[in-house]
Design an enzyme around this catalytic site. Structure first.
Site, PDB file in Angstrom:
ATOM      1  N   SER A  70     -60.028  67.070  -9.917  1.00 35.57           N
ATOM      2  CA  SER A  70     -60.646  66.513 -11.128  1.00 35.57           C
ATOM      3  C   SER A  70     -61.380  65.199 -10.930  1.00 35.57           C
ATOM      4  CB  SER A  70     -59.601  66.358 -12.234  1.00 35.57           C
ATOM      5  OG  SER A  70     -59.261  67.626 -12.737  1.00 35.57           O
ATOM      6  N   THR A  71     -61.310  64.600  -9.746  1.00 39.06           N
ATOM      7  CA  THR A  71     -62.192  63.459  -9.496  1.00 39.06           C
ATOM      8  C   THR A  71     -63.651  63.928  -9.581  1.00 39.06           C
ATOM      9  OG1 THR A  71     -60.485  62.352  -8.208  1.00 39.06           O
ATOM     10  CG2 THR A  71     -62.721  61.586  -7.873  1.00 39.06           C
TER      11      THR A  71
END
Length: 379
Positions: A70-71
């Protein structure tokens, strides 16, 4: 240097940072990892070491890259902020203005800002699906367009774990005529010569580190509610899928990005430095600061923790007490993270391959960041 040894740049004042990084590797907290810090657009720490595979047959090299889950969302948010700054996207406009089919099932008033802040009521897919949907953009987006919100949009946060990338990505595609991965590559990563990819070419596969799954799936969360099931188990999140060509090559803009701490920190210098990076202007300062505008706060219906979401980023608050009003962050499943401080004009990024059961960063990155802040405060 010996196989797997820590390499890179961190001068004497950051000795404690290097020591902590080495400790993580020697203790087994990390298998392989990278950590990078920029200030005023210049790289002041750039470390890497360990191994690119759990079997420890490949060293983690300077150019090793890894799936950061999710970065990746921060890259997609940056593309949306970039297009909004150019006047192509209005965050206050209804999504249906760009994507008419999205108005179905009572969503005609859902705003682009709701997509950016995980408050659109579409945390995942409600129709039973499987992993192949993730590789079929038209199917993934059309299902979301047809779906009814799971709560009243704009009233509460609920982490859109995989769906956010398709939702924001489709607005980007409709508004710009290009996919999110294409805009990112052509207008941001390419001009910066930054080694981050939303859709990795097969030619780069040999450089990708293998993720080791965490001990418990998705932080050991029990998917008791329909909202959580939609976010995390339809389809199931299978870490081993990240080793496939299908996953790496697809544009999965909420979870499928591939890069390292250096490229993550480098790209976010755009936001940390008022829109400037590498001598080029990407956004106006006002366009960057849009990210800091709180859109929703409260207990997240998926994460079960208090959150404050700006335009694509987590803001200072109970879940991030170390941050202040001009700082923001987001992290990825397993431990990767980026912290952006507009006041100090710094970015801090961490990427690794040994995953912990966390969705928003863990103590490995926090300890490295704390050692960095301490060193910066002493200078």
């Amino acid at each position: 240097m010996a196989d797997g040894m820590v390499q890179g740049v961190a001068d004497d004042k950051f000795a404690a940072v290097r020591e902590q990084f080495e400790k993580n590797l020697s203790s087994g907290a990390d298998i392989g990892a990278s950590f990078c810090v920029t200030k005023d657009g210049e790289t002041i720490i750039d470390l890497w070491g360990g191994h690119a595979d759990p079997e420890k047959t490949r060293p983690w090299e300077k150019d090793t890259i890894v799936n950061v889950y999710s970065t990746t969302k921060t890259m997609t948010a940056l593309v949306a902020l970039y297009l909004a700054d150019k006047g192509l996207i209005d965050f206050d406009a209804p999504v249906a203005e760009y994507w008419p089919e999205f108005a179905a099932n009572g969503k005609e008033k859902v705003k682009v800002s709701h997509l950016m802040s995980h408050s659109a009521g579409l945390p995942g897919w409600t129709e039973p699906t499987d992993k192949d949907m993730l590789y079929d953009w038209d199917l993934a987006t059309s299902l979301l367009a047809a779906q009814a919100p799971m709560w009243e949009p704009g009233t509460a946060p609920g982490y859109h774990a995989l769906s956010q990338g398709y939702l924001v990505g489709e607005v980007i595609r409709r508004a710009s005529g290009r996919t999110v991965g294409t805009v990112f590559r052509e207008d941001i990563a390419g001009p910066l010569d930054a080694d981050f990819h939303i859709g990795l070419p097969a030619s780069e596969d040999a450089r990708v580190a293998d993720l080791q799954p965490p001990p418990a799936p998705a932080g050991g969360m029990s998917f008791t509610s329909d909202i959580k099931k939609a976010a995390f188990s339809n389809p199931d999140i299978d870490v081993m899928e990240t080793r496939s060509r299908e996953w790496r090559g697809a544009e999965i803009p909420a979870a499928g990005g591939t890069g390292n701490a250096r490229s993550v920190a480098q790209i976010h210098t755009i936001l940390a430095n008022g829109g400037m990076s590498g001598g080029k202007r990407f956004l106006s300062e006002a366009g960057c600061r849009k990210a800091l505008e709180c859109q929703v706060e409260g207990t997240d219906l998926v994460l079960d923790m208090p959150v404050r979401f700006g335009m694509g980023f987590g803001l200072s608050g109970p879940m991030s007490p170390a941050l202040h009003e001009e700082a923001m962050f987001w992290g990825g499943y397993g431990g990767s993270i980026v912290l952006i401080d507009m006041a100090a004009r710094t970015t801090i990024a961490y990427a690794m391959n040994r995953m912990e059961g966390t969705t928003t960063g863990d103590m490995r990155a926090i300890e490295l960041a704390a050692a960095t802040w301490q060193a910066l405060a002493a200078t």
